[in-house]
Design an enzyme around this catalytic site. Sequence first.
Site, PDB file in Angstrom:
ATOM      1  N   LYS A 265     101.649  76.240  75.773  1.00  0.00           N
ATOM      2  CA  LYS A 265     101.588  77.698  75.586  1.00  0.00           C
ATOM      3  C   LYS A 265     100.129  78.139  75.552  1.00  0.00           C
ATOM      4  O   LYS A 265      99.362  77.700  74.693  1.00  0.00           O
ATOM      5  CB  LYS A 265     102.294  78.097  74.276  1.00  0.00           C
ATOM      6  CG  LYS A 265     102.142  79.572  73.907  1.00  0.00           C
ATOM      7  CD  LYS A 265     102.890  79.945  72.620  1.00  0.00           C
ATOM      8  CE  LYS A 265     102.576  81.377  72.183  1.00  0.00           C
ATOM      9  NZ  LYS A 265     103.222  81.758  70.906  1.00  0.00           N
ATOM     10  N   ASP A 270      97.269  86.656  70.492  1.00  0.00           N
ATOM     11  CA  ASP A 270      98.603  87.216  70.264  1.00  0.00           C
ATOM     12  C   ASP A 270      98.530  88.330  69.219  1.00  0.00           C
ATOM     13  O   ASP A 270      98.525  88.078  68.018  1.00  0.00           O
ATOM     14  CB  ASP A 270      99.555  86.103  69.788  1.00  0.00           C
ATOM     15  CG  ASP A 270     100.981  86.607  69.601  1.00  0.00           C
ATOM     16  OD1 ASP A 270     101.266  87.753  69.988  1.00  0.00           O
ATOM     17  OD2 ASP A 270     101.810  85.832  69.077  1.00  0.00           O
ATOM     18  N   LYS A 277     101.500  92.769  65.044  1.00  0.00           N
ATOM     19  CA  LYS A 277     101.458  92.004  63.798  1.00  0.00           C
ATOM     20  C   LYS A 277     100.658  92.763  62.749  1.00  0.00           C
ATOM     21  O   LYS A 277      99.676  93.429  63.090  1.00  0.00           O
ATOM     22  CB  LYS A 277     100.752  90.658  64.030  1.00  0.00           C
ATOM     23  CG  LYS A 277     101.522  89.643  64.844  1.00  0.00           C
ATOM     24  CD  LYS A 277     100.679  88.384  65.044  1.00  0.00           C
ATOM     25  CE  LYS A 277     101.363  87.382  65.972  1.00  0.00           C
ATOM     26  NZ  LYS A 277     102.565  86.761  65.391  1.00  0.00           N
ATOM     27  N   ASP A 288      96.569  80.764  69.513  1.00  0.00           N
ATOM     28  CA  ASP A 288      97.892  80.743  70.124  1.00  0.00           C
ATOM     29  C   ASP A 288      97.880  80.064  71.504  1.00  0.00           C
ATOM     30  O   ASP A 288      98.895  80.037  72.189  1.00  0.00           O
ATOM     31  CB  ASP A 288      98.446  82.174  70.219  1.00  0.00           C
ATOM     32  CG  ASP A 288      99.955  82.231  70.033  1.00  0.00           C
ATOM     33  OD1 ASP A 288     100.529  81.241  69.548  1.00  0.00           O
ATOM     34  OD2 ASP A 288     100.552  83.261  70.403  1.00  0.00           O
ATOM     35  N   ASP A 352     106.750  90.201  70.061  1.00  0.00           N
ATOM     36  CA  ASP A 352     105.947  89.134  69.448  1.00  0.00           C
ATOM     37  C   ASP A 352     106.548  87.746  69.704  1.00  0.00           C
ATOM     38  O   ASP A 352     105.924  86.740  69.422  1.00  0.00           O
ATOM     39  CB  ASP A 352     105.820  89.393  67.938  1.00  0.00           C
ATOM     40  CG  ASP A 352     104.659  88.642  67.319  1.00  0.00           C
ATOM     41  OD1 ASP A 352     103.864  88.051  68.081  1.00  0.00           O
ATOM     42  OD2 ASP A 352     104.545  88.647  66.072  1.00  0.00           O
ATOM     43  N   GLU A 354     106.696  86.135  72.352  1.00  0.00           N
ATOM     44  CA  GLU A 354     106.232  86.082  73.739  1.00  0.00           C
ATOM     45  C   GLU A 354     106.058  84.664  74.251  1.00  0.00           C
ATOM     46  O   GLU A 354     106.123  84.425  75.453  1.00  0.00           O
ATOM     47  CB  GLU A 354     104.897  86.842  73.867  1.00  0.00           C
ATOM     48  CG  GLU A 354     103.632  86.052  73.506  1.00  0.00           C
ATOM     49  CD  GLU A 354     103.571  85.592  72.047  1.00  0.00           C
ATOM     50  OE1 GLU A 354     104.303  86.153  71.209  1.00  0.00           O
ATOM     51  OE2 GLU A 354     102.802  84.659  71.758  1.00  0.00           O
ATOM     52  N   ARG A 356     107.961  82.016  74.050  1.00  0.00           N
ATOM     53  CA  ARG A 356     109.154  81.493  74.739  1.00  0.00           C
ATOM     54  C   ARG A 356     109.326  82.132  76.109  1.00  0.00           C
ATOM     55  O   ARG A 356     109.927  81.552  77.001  1.00  0.00           O
ATOM     56  CB  ARG A 356     110.389  81.684  73.842  1.00  0.00           C
ATOM     57  CG  ARG A 356     110.717  83.102  73.531  1.00  0.00           C
ATOM     58  CD  ARG A 356     111.598  83.240  72.290  1.00  0.00           C
ATOM     59  NE  ARG A 356     110.868  82.920  71.058  1.00  0.00           N
ATOM     60  CZ  ARG A 356     111.404  82.869  69.845  1.00  0.00           C
ATOM     61  NH1 ARG A 356     112.691  83.128  69.688  1.00  0.00           N
ATOM     62  NH2 ARG A 356     110.673  82.566  68.800  1.00  0.00           N
TER      63      ARG A 356
HETATM   64  N1  BES Z   1     102.180  82.936  67.936  1.00  0.00           N
HETATM   65  C1  BES Z   1     103.255  83.287  67.073  1.00  0.00           C
HETATM   66  C2  BES Z   1     103.668  82.144  66.138  1.00  0.00           C
HETATM   67  C3  BES Z   1     102.649  81.708  65.121  1.00  0.00           C
HETATM   68  C4  BES Z   1     102.676  82.213  63.831  1.00  0.00           C
HETATM   69  C5  BES Z   1     101.705  80.742  65.449  1.00  0.00           C
HETATM   70  C6  BES Z   1     101.733  81.800  62.905  1.00  0.00           C
HETATM   71  C7  BES Z   1     100.776  80.325  64.524  1.00  0.00           C
HETATM   72  C8  BES Z   1     100.784  80.849  63.248  1.00  0.00           C
HETATM   73  C9  BES Z   1     104.493  83.658  67.896  1.00  0.00           C
HETATM   74  O1  BES Z   1     104.246  84.222  69.128  1.00  0.00           O
HETATM   75  C10 BES Z   1     105.253  84.645  67.083  1.00  0.00           C
HETATM   76  O2  BES Z   1     104.747  85.708  66.855  1.00  0.00           O
HETATM   77  N2  BES Z   1     106.457  84.249  66.665  1.00  0.00           N
HETATM   78  C11 BES Z   1     107.301  85.075  65.868  1.00  0.00           C
HETATM   79  C12 BES Z   1     108.698  84.845  66.353  1.00  0.00           C
HETATM   80  C13 BES Z   1     109.684  85.775  65.727  1.00  0.00           C
HETATM   81  C14 BES Z   1     109.446  87.185  66.190  1.00  0.00           C
HETATM   82  C15 BES Z   1     111.078  85.320  66.089  1.00  0.00           C
HETATM   83  C16 BES Z   1     107.173  84.652  64.400  1.00  0.00           C
HETATM   84  O3  BES Z   1     107.118  83.459  64.125  1.00  0.00           O
HETATM   85  O4  BES Z   1     107.105  85.539  63.556  1.00  0.00           O
HETATM   86 ZN    ZN Z   2     102.430  83.668  70.033  1.00  0.00          ZN
HETATM   87 ZN    ZN Z   3     103.934  86.323  69.048  1.00  0.00          ZN
END
Ligand code: BES
Ligand code: ZN
Ligand code: ZN
Length: 508
Positions: A265, A270, A277, A288, A352, A354, A356
């Site tokens: 990834k 992000d 966020k 990220d 968010d 993104e 996947r």
């Molecule tokens: N890049 C984030 C995940 C992340 C969170 C990485 C903290 C490192 C530290 C990812 O893109 C994300 O925002 N995931 C969301 C998914 C949710 C919306 C299902 C998350 O984990 O809140």
């Molecule tokens: Zn992310």
């Molecule tokens: Zn994200």
Amino acid sequence: MEFHLGYTVSEEFSVDTLVCGLYQESSFGELGLSDLTTRDLEQQAQRFEFKAKKNQLLLLNRPQGLAVERLIVVGLGHEEDSSLPLVRKAVGLAFRRAQKQKASSVALNLESFLAQDSTLFDLITVTVQGALFSQYSFDHYKSDAEKKRVSIDRALLLISYELDMSELEDAIRIGEATASSVLNTRDLVNQPPSAVKPSTMVEAAREIAALSPNITVKVFDKDQLTKENYNALLAVASGSEEPPYLIDLRYTPANSTQKVAFIGKGVTFDSGGLGIKPWAAMQSMKSDMAGAAAVLGIFQALAELEAIGQPLTIEVHGVIPTTENMISGKAMRPDDIIQTRNGKTIEILHTDAEGRLILADGLTYAAESEPDMMIDFATLTGSAIKALGREISAYMGNDDELLDLVAVASQMSGEKAWELPLPDEYHHFIESPVADLQNISNNSLSPDAIIGGLFLKEFADDIAWVHLDIAGPSFADDGKDPLVARGASGYGVLLGLELLKLLSLAEK
Ligand code: BES
Ligand code: ZN
Ligand code: ZN
């Protein structure tokens, strides 16, 4: 840091610090020091309750009869529990301590670290890694040279007289090659997001490809991505001023019979997109792209191992979808429906989620060259951090044999991972009323790390596949681990290399 092998601390190679390891079953007398020093150590040990437990340290200044300023003994715990990752950490701890004492050159008694079932060769490799990891810090942006960390610049690894040095030199070279790959991965992740854009990932891939005639790189730009329906990657990129890319790296050594694909990834920042966020969660989102950086690190190591005559003999394919996730009038919206490269439609519930999306197209692309197995590294969910913390990644997949292989590679490399299930019963979480899939569940109390895995599984196309959610271990928020300063860890590089090594051993 320069590494040398030696039989004793001699005049020509004078050092200021000597490091020894000690298992709980051993005694100071076995370290081959003078009687006086041994007695001093015993006294100090009593005074400070040093019992050679894991991570205990004992420091002796101006040891008698030794031409060094200080002696550091690091506890190794019980010998039967010993492992190479544990020794790597102990070496790191001792070197950090030495650095704190302003040491500049260290001799290390290798034999004192040797456990029954490890080889001296592997011990040397992890020792070099531990020493180098412990001295790493990201200070490119500190203007005051005084504030930069001063690190140890010479290490002398002591072996016994009857051993031949020439083969053991290779172990040093392997340690250096792999450590420098991990540290470059850290550097790339630690750089600020204005310095590492998707185009920077492309440059980094090209630089690595130039290291070896057996590595090729192909880059798909926005026009090609549009023509060839990488719509999930394009949708994520649509809110950014920076164009996205898909990077294809291939390492093709002679006589390989297996092909492994690593997918990383590569979201260089992000923000969350329109589902932005909160500020605290946006911090560290430069990391990220840690999955992509790990894939680059693996390729750097492939090139460097080849250059020192220690090539891995597996064909490796690296796939990196890379973009920013930003906000603008052109950004993808919640409720949008996109059609991925493999034809499936996805309803965007949350901008968010993104990672996947870009991995959907990345996995589809990787599957098209029909590798024997695919492993993706992705900072996918906060949920994986909540479940397993900062030391352990979550992995899941569709093939028991590959899952087992990842477990072994994790153990050998010391990069910890814990398996999560991908139950069919949870498929309903990603079923959309209007499209083939939706990118998150509707329910706020849902297992996000697993749902992320289930979503990706839809794009593995029946190829043996494992997903590593590295959101936790890719970034250290405290710096308590002697091997990882606060910031990027380079997680994934050693695990990936160990996996390739296991496959090449099985082949022979
Ligand atoms: N890049 C984030 C995940 C992340 C969170 C990485 C903290 C490192 C530290 C990812 O893109 C994300 O925002 N995931 C969301 C998914 C949710 C919306 C299902 C998350 O984990 O809140
Ligand atoms: Zn992310
Ligand atoms: Zn994200």
